[in-house]
Design a protein around this motif. Sequence first.
Motif, PDB file in Angstrom:
ATOM      1  N   PHE A  22     -64.325   7.714   1.569  1.00  0.00           N
ATOM      2  CA  PHE A  22     -63.505   8.499   0.652  1.00  0.00           C
ATOM      3  C   PHE A  22     -62.132   7.851   0.480  1.00  0.00           C
ATOM      4  CE2 PHE A  22     -66.043  12.378   2.149  1.00  0.00           C
ATOM      5  CZ  PHE A  22     -66.900  12.319   1.062  1.00  0.00           C
ATOM      6  N   TYR A  27     -62.962  10.531  -3.626  1.00  0.00           N
ATOM      7  CA  TYR A  27     -64.032  11.508  -3.438  1.00  0.00           C
ATOM      8  C   TYR A  27     -65.162  11.315  -4.443  1.00  0.00           C
ATOM      9  CZ  TYR A  27     -66.482  15.935  -3.021  1.00  0.00           C
ATOM     10  OH  TYR A  27     -67.450  16.879  -2.865  1.00  0.00           O
ATOM     11  N   ASP A  28     -64.817  11.185  -5.717  1.00  0.00           N
ATOM     12  CA  ASP A  28     -65.845  11.094  -6.755  1.00  0.00           C
ATOM     13  C   ASP A  28     -66.635   9.791  -6.697  1.00  0.00           C
ATOM     14  OD1 ASP A  28     -65.341  13.615  -7.797  1.00  0.00           O
ATOM     15  OD2 ASP A  28     -63.761  12.873  -9.120  1.00  0.00           O
ATOM     16  N   LYS A  53     -71.568  16.531   0.143  1.00  0.00           N
ATOM     17  CA  LYS A  53     -70.219  16.050   0.467  1.00  0.00           C
ATOM     18  C   LYS A  53     -69.282  17.216   0.787  1.00  0.00           C
ATOM     19  CE  LYS A  53     -69.480  13.642  -3.319  1.00  0.00           C
ATOM     20  NZ  LYS A  53     -68.842  12.708  -4.291  1.00  0.00           N
ATOM     21  N   GLU A  54     -69.466  18.328   0.105  1.00  0.00           N
ATOM     22  CA  GLU A  54     -68.596  19.475   0.323  1.00  0.00           C
ATOM     23  C   GLU A  54     -68.717  19.988   1.761  1.00  0.00           C
ATOM     24  OE1 GLU A  54     -68.999  22.468  -2.659  1.00  0.00           O
ATOM     25  OE2 GLU A  54     -67.569  23.793  -1.692  1.00  0.00           O
ATOM     26  N   PHE A  57     -66.583  17.992   4.043  1.00  0.00           N
ATOM     27  CA  PHE A  57     -65.190  18.437   3.998  1.00  0.00           C
ATOM     28  C   PHE A  57     -64.990  19.703   4.818  1.00  0.00           C
ATOM     29  CE2 PHE A  57     -62.218  16.164   1.467  1.00  0.00           C
ATOM     30  CZ  PHE A  57     -62.993  15.245   0.793  1.00  0.00           C
ATOM     31  N   VAL A 107     -57.432  12.384   1.000  1.00  0.00           N
ATOM     32  CA  VAL A 107     -58.814  12.625   0.583  1.00  0.00           C
ATOM     33  C   VAL A 107     -59.015  14.098   0.246  1.00  0.00           C
ATOM     34  CG1 VAL A 107     -61.219  12.581   1.347  1.00  0.00           C
ATOM     35  CG2 VAL A 107     -59.736  10.642   1.834  1.00  0.00           C
ATOM     36  N   GLU A 110     -57.448  14.803  -3.121  1.00  0.00           N
ATOM     37  CA  GLU A 110     -58.299  14.280  -4.203  1.00  0.00           C
ATOM     38  C   GLU A 110     -59.508  15.187  -4.422  1.00  0.00           C
ATOM     39  OE1 GLU A 110     -59.312  10.284  -3.153  1.00  0.00           O
ATOM     40  OE2 GLU A 110     -57.366   9.480  -3.786  1.00  0.00           O
ATOM     41  N   TYR A 111     -60.077  15.671  -3.323  1.00  0.00           N
ATOM     42  CA  TYR A 111     -61.225  16.559  -3.419  1.00  0.00           C
ATOM     43  C   TYR A 111     -60.859  17.838  -4.165  1.00  0.00           C
ATOM     44  CZ  TYR A 111     -64.375  20.257  -1.890  1.00  0.00           C
ATOM     45  OH  TYR A 111     -65.205  21.339  -1.854  1.00  0.00           O
ATOM     46  N   SER A 114     -60.370  17.147  -7.820  1.00  0.00           N
ATOM     47  CA  SER A 114     -61.644  16.933  -8.527  1.00  0.00           C
ATOM     48  C   SER A 114     -62.382  18.258  -8.722  1.00  0.00           C
ATOM     49  CB  SER A 114     -62.525  15.912  -7.795  1.00  0.00           C
ATOM     50  OG  SER A 114     -63.235  16.493  -6.741  1.00  0.00           O
TER      51      SER A 114
END
Length: 199
Positions: A22, A27-28, A53-54, A57, A107, A110-111, A114
């Motif tokens: 990441f 993230y994307d 991915k979530e 996190f 990160v 950014e998450y 997004s």
Amino acid sequence: MTILVDHEQRKVTILENAFALFAEEGYDGVTYQKIADRCQLSRTSIYKYFQNKEQIFDYAIKQATGKMELLYQRIRDRKDWSSLEKLQRFLHVLAKTLDENRVFLVVLLEYLISQKQAGNDIRRKVRRHTLGIKFVLNFMLREAINNQDITVDIEPAKLTNHLYGILESLVLNLTITDMLDWRDAVTMIDDYFDKLCHK
């Protein structure tokens, strides 16, 4: 021969590798397959631990929250510090911990961006993960007020928001502007308490 797997350690390894990716690609830019490749595991193996991915996190935030709770317990148990000293030291260590985890914060930011750009409501998620810190701050402030370490006319909830605002400004600086570090935040915290205690 049976190979024993330390599942908690494997979770940590997946998490560390995912966050390294990441940090490199955003993230994307990271896919589940890239995470599996970096971990040298199959996608199926990773699915045993994280569905997406979530969840990675969420697990990272849970780990960070758990470390904060241990820190709070250690500071709370000190008998040689006043309630005010405990609160200040908790905030000092929290500021330093945020500074040491800049990559994680970038990160995470950014998450969240997004998710917001995708039209998702991130307020509930942010509230859920920040509630613990606010609860601890509020509890420690009330204890300092009850022990008369702080004498103020401001409600503890408002004081909590003030202190939380200092932490938020530190996070913003650590992730975006890079104009503050944890020592600056500690100075702000100490100045704040100095003004509170010497009104």
